[in-house]
Motif scaffolding. Sequence first.
Motif, short mmCIF file in Angstrom:
data_model
loop_
_atom_site.label_atom_id
_atom_site.label_comp_id
_atom_site.label_asym_id
_atom_site.label_seq_id
_atom_site.Cartn_x
_atom_site.Cartn_y
_atom_site.Cartn_z
N GLY A 162 -2.63 -9.43 4.22
CA GLY A 162 -3.23 -10.45 3.37
C GLY A 162 -3.83 -11.53 4.25
O GLY A 162 -4.69 -11.26 5.08
N LYS A 163 -3.34 -12.76 4.11
CA LYS A 163 -3.82 -13.86 4.93
C LYS A 163 -2.89 -14.16 6.09
O LYS A 163 -3.21 -14.98 6.94
CB LYS A 163 -3.98 -15.12 4.07
CG LYS A 163 -5.07 -15.00 3.02
CD LYS A 163 -5.19 -16.27 2.22
CE LYS A 163 -6.28 -16.13 1.17
NZ LYS A 163 -6.40 -17.34 0.35
N MET A 180 0.86 -1.17 0.00
CA MET A 180 0.00 0.00 0.00
C MET A 180 0.91 1.23 0.00
O MET A 180 1.79 1.37 0.83
CB MET A 180 -0.89 -0.02 1.24
CG MET A 180 -1.74 1.22 1.39
SD MET A 180 -2.73 1.25 2.90
CE MET A 180 -4.15 0.34 2.38
N SER A 181 0.66 2.13 -0.91
CA SER A 181 1.48 3.33 -0.98
C SER A 181 1.04 4.33 0.09
O SER A 181 -0.04 4.22 0.67
CB SER A 181 1.33 3.97 -2.37
OG SER A 181 0.04 4.52 -2.52
N ALA A 182 1.90 5.30 0.34
CA ALA A 182 1.61 6.30 1.37
C ALA A 182 0.40 7.14 0.98
O ALA A 182 -0.42 7.48 1.84
CB ALA A 182 2.83 7.20 1.58
N LEU A 183 0.27 7.44 -0.30
CA LEU A 183 -0.86 8.25 -0.75
C LEU A 183 -2.18 7.51 -0.55
O LEU A 183 -3.15 8.08 -0.05
CB LEU A 183 -0.69 8.64 -2.22
CG LEU A 183 -1.82 9.49 -2.80
CD1 LEU A 183 -1.90 10.83 -2.08
CD2 LEU A 183 -1.61 9.69 -4.28
N SER A 184 -2.21 6.24 -0.93
CA SER A 184 -3.46 5.48 -0.76
C SER A 184 -3.79 5.30 0.73
O SER A 184 -4.95 5.29 1.12
CB SER A 184 -3.38 4.14 -1.46
OG SER A 184 -2.36 3.34 -0.91
N ALA A 216 -8.31 -4.14 13.02
CA ALA A 216 -8.03 -5.58 13.03
C ALA A 216 -7.64 -6.10 11.66
O ALA A 216 -6.77 -6.96 11.55
CB ALA A 216 -9.25 -6.33 13.56
N THR A 217 -8.26 -5.58 10.63
CA THR A 217 -8.00 -6.13 9.30
C THR A 217 -6.77 -5.53 8.63
O THR A 217 -6.09 -6.22 7.88
CB THR A 217 -9.21 -5.93 8.38
OG1 THR A 217 -9.52 -4.54 8.33
CG2 THR A 217 -10.39 -6.71 8.87
#
Length: 144
Positions: free
Chosen positions: A99-100, A1-5, A92-93
């Motif tokens: 991922g898993k 995940m990028s910082a912007l997202s 939590a997610t």
Amino acid sequence: MSALSFLIALAGLSLGTYLMRFAGVKVGAAIATKGRRRIRSTASAGVDGREENRAVGVGGDPGESTAPADSTERVTMWMDRATVVLIGAVFATTAVFDGKDIADPARLLGVGAGVLAAILRVPMLLAVVIGMAVCALIRTTGIL
């Protein structure tokens, strides 16, 4: 995940939280107003046929009604709980799992630092930055 997202997701979560609080206040106010109207419509008629604008509360004193205040507080309480559940689910997610699999120790320690900062009543944005900084520091130094 990028910082912007990540920042966009954080802004969306913050906006959703504030919208839930705002909706809770509006719904609570609507319920309170509806309760007051119902009390006024069922009030006893006076001697000259006009409706009295007083409601009798639990203590029997005129003008003392607890129903509207209770319903507003109840709606606000449930909206607060829904907000906490939403934030807890996102926590939590995204914070604990990658991922898993379970996330790496650096992320878990960063999340722990952010949670500790939040418990110490640091502003939310600063708590997130503290968590990100701890995680980045641990990954940069290669401690874990």
